[in-house]
Design a protein around this motif. Sequence first.
Motif, PDB file in Angstrom:
ATOM      1  N   ARG A   1       4.798  13.650 -12.206  1.00 39.47           N
ATOM      2  CA  ARG A   1       5.227  13.633 -13.609  1.00 39.47           C
ATOM      3  C   ARG A   1       4.199  14.340 -14.490  1.00 39.47           C
ATOM      4  O   ARG A   1       4.562  15.102 -15.398  1.00 39.47           O
ATOM      5  N   ARG A   2       2.898  14.092 -14.246  1.00 34.17           N
ATOM      6  CA  ARG A   2       1.862  14.775 -15.028  1.00 34.17           C
ATOM      7  C   ARG A   2       1.932  16.289 -14.815  1.00 34.17           C
ATOM      8  O   ARG A   2       1.819  17.062 -15.774  1.00 34.17           O
ATOM      9  N   GLU A   3       2.115  16.721 -13.587  1.00 33.48           N
ATOM     10  CA  GLU A   3       2.226  18.151 -13.300  1.00 33.48           C
ATOM     11  C   GLU A   3       3.451  18.750 -13.984  1.00 33.48           C
ATOM     12  O   GLU A   3       3.393  19.857 -14.531  1.00 33.48           O
ATOM     13  N   ARG A   4       4.567  18.020 -13.952  1.00 33.86           N
ATOM     14  CA  ARG A   4       5.773  18.482 -14.620  1.00 33.86           C
ATOM     15  C   ARG A   4       5.566  18.618 -16.125  1.00 33.86           C
ATOM     16  O   ARG A   4       5.932  19.628 -16.733  1.00 33.86           O
ATOM     17  N   ASP A   5       4.937  17.610 -16.736  1.00 30.09           N
ATOM     18  CA  ASP A   5       4.685  17.656 -18.175  1.00 30.09           C
ATOM     19  C   ASP A   5       3.748  18.808 -18.543  1.00 30.09           C
ATOM     20  O   ASP A   5       3.967  19.504 -19.544  1.00 30.09           O
ATOM     21  N   THR A   6       2.721  19.037 -17.725  1.00 29.55           N
ATOM     22  CA  THR A   6       1.803  20.147 -17.959  1.00 29.55           C
ATOM     23  C   THR A   6       2.538  21.481 -17.844  1.00 29.55           C
ATOM     24  O   THR A   6       2.360  22.381 -18.679  1.00 29.55           O
ATOM     25  N   ALA A   7       3.370  21.605 -16.824  1.00 27.66           N
ATOM     26  CA  ALA A   7       4.127  22.845 -16.631  1.00 27.66           C
ATOM     27  C   ALA A   7       5.093  23.074 -17.801  1.00 27.66           C
ATOM     28  O   ALA A   7       5.248  24.212 -18.276  1.00 27.66           O
TER      29      ALA A   7
ATOM     30  N   VAL B   1       0.847  -1.199   0.000  1.00 28.13           N
ATOM     31  CA  VAL B   1       0.000   0.000   0.000  1.00 28.13           C
ATOM     32  C   VAL B   1       0.886   1.254   0.000  1.00 28.13           C
ATOM     33  O   VAL B   1       0.647   2.204  -0.748  1.00 28.13           O
ATOM     34  N   GLY B   2       1.940   1.254   0.818  1.00 27.15           N
ATOM     35  CA  GLY B   2       2.864   2.398   0.848  1.00 27.15           C
ATOM     36  C   GLY B   2       3.544   2.601  -0.494  1.00 27.15           C
ATOM     37  O   GLY B   2       3.662   3.743  -0.981  1.00 27.15           O
ATOM     38  N   PHE B   3       3.987   1.514  -1.096  1.00 27.32           N
ATOM     39  CA  PHE B   3       4.641   1.610  -2.405  1.00 27.32           C
ATOM     40  C   PHE B   3       3.659   2.112  -3.465  1.00 27.32           C
ATOM     41  O   PHE B   3       4.014   2.930  -4.311  1.00 27.32           O
ATOM     42  N   ASP B   4       2.413   1.644  -3.414  1.00 21.27           N
ATOM     43  CA  ASP B   4       1.396   2.082  -4.369  1.00 21.27           C
ATOM     44  C   ASP B   4       1.132   3.588  -4.215  1.00 21.27           C
ATOM     45  O   ASP B   4       0.978   4.296  -5.213  1.00 21.27           O
ATOM     46  N   LEU B   5       1.106   4.074  -2.987  1.00 15.12           N
ATOM     47  CA  LEU B   5       0.931   5.506  -2.747  1.00 15.12           C
ATOM     48  C   LEU B   5       2.087   6.310  -3.333  1.00 15.12           C
ATOM     49  O   LEU B   5       1.876   7.353  -3.962  1.00 15.12           O
ATOM     50  N   VAL B   6       3.285   5.838  -3.139  1.00 13.38           N
ATOM     51  CA  VAL B   6       4.465   6.529  -3.662  1.00 13.38           C
ATOM     52  C   VAL B   6       4.440   6.533  -5.190  1.00 13.38           C
ATOM     53  O   VAL B   6       4.762   7.547  -5.830  1.00 13.38           O
ATOM     54  N   VAL B   7       4.040   5.451  -5.808  1.00 16.55           N
ATOM     55  CA  VAL B   7       3.970   5.369  -7.263  1.00 16.55           C
ATOM     56  C   VAL B   7       2.908   6.346  -7.782  1.00 16.55           C
ATOM     57  O   VAL B   7       3.132   7.041  -8.784  1.00 16.55           O
ATOM     58  N   ASP B   8       1.752   6.420  -7.110  1.00 11.18           N
ATOM     59  CA  ASP B   8       0.709   7.366  -7.524  1.00 11.18           C
ATOM     60  C   ASP B   8       1.199   8.814  -7.407  1.00 11.18           C
ATOM     61  O   ASP B   8       0.938   9.644  -8.280  1.00 11.18           O
ATOM     62  N   GLN B   9       1.897   9.118  -6.329  1.00  8.50           N
ATOM     63  CA  GLN B   9       2.442  10.468  -6.156  1.00  8.50           C
ATOM     64  C   GLN B   9       3.468  10.792  -7.236  1.00  8.50           C
ATOM     65  O   GLN B   9       3.509  11.909  -7.772  1.00  8.50           O
ATOM     66  N   ARG B  10       4.288   9.803  -7.550  1.00  6.45           N
ATOM     67  CA  ARG B  10       5.282   9.995  -8.609  1.00  6.45           C
ATOM     68  C   ARG B  10       4.602  10.263  -9.951  1.00  6.45           C
ATOM     69  O   ARG B  10       4.979  11.170 -10.698  1.00  6.45           O
ATOM     70  N   ASP B  11       3.564   9.503 -10.281  1.00 11.06           N
ATOM     71  CA  ASP B  11       2.846   9.694 -11.543  1.00 11.06           C
ATOM     72  C   ASP B  11       2.167  11.068 -11.587  1.00 11.06           C
ATOM     73  O   ASP B  11       2.185  11.745 -12.630  1.00 11.06           O
ATOM     74  N   ALA B  12       1.589  11.485 -10.478  1.00  6.21           N
ATOM     75  CA  ALA B  12       0.949  12.810 -10.422  1.00  6.21           C
ATOM     76  C   ALA B  12       1.993  13.913 -10.601  1.00  6.21           C
ATOM     77  O   ALA B  12       1.757  14.897 -11.316  1.00  6.21           O
TER      78      ALA B  12
END
Length: 155
Positions: free
Chosen positions: A34-40, A21-32
Amino acid sequence: MTISPVRLALFVLLVGLLAWVGFDLVVDQRDAARRERDTAQYELTGLREAAKVSGEMLATRDAIDQQRTQELNDAKDKNLRLQRDVDDGRQRLLVKATCPAAVPTDSGAGRVADAGTAELAADARSDYFTLRNQLALTKSMVLGLQDHILKVCQR
């Protein structure tokens, strides 16, 4: 004290579940992130392009303004030189007109050849030069606006 194998299995299972569950949370945060970085980065690219186009448009506008201002100044200088020449008597302002026949003199009938050339009256000269200046200004403004519309607005 010994731990029973069932408890140990449950403990390992619980720790593994928490880690997953902790790893899944970290992966979701990483993906978010990355999306914010790409948008910026996409927005940054758009803003840079907009700034570039805006800068080019401003440069074009300034070049048009400089060219038309120089042409206007040249026309005003030419008009001022002409006015000085007229005032000093080096040139005359001739008017396209017909001259009435000269009044007959004692020696005979007057002829058209006896009449002087038509010339602008001295008190009308300042109006003439004012009109020339206004004409030059109007011409410069109209040409400048046409250039601005063609080279800046329709870009």
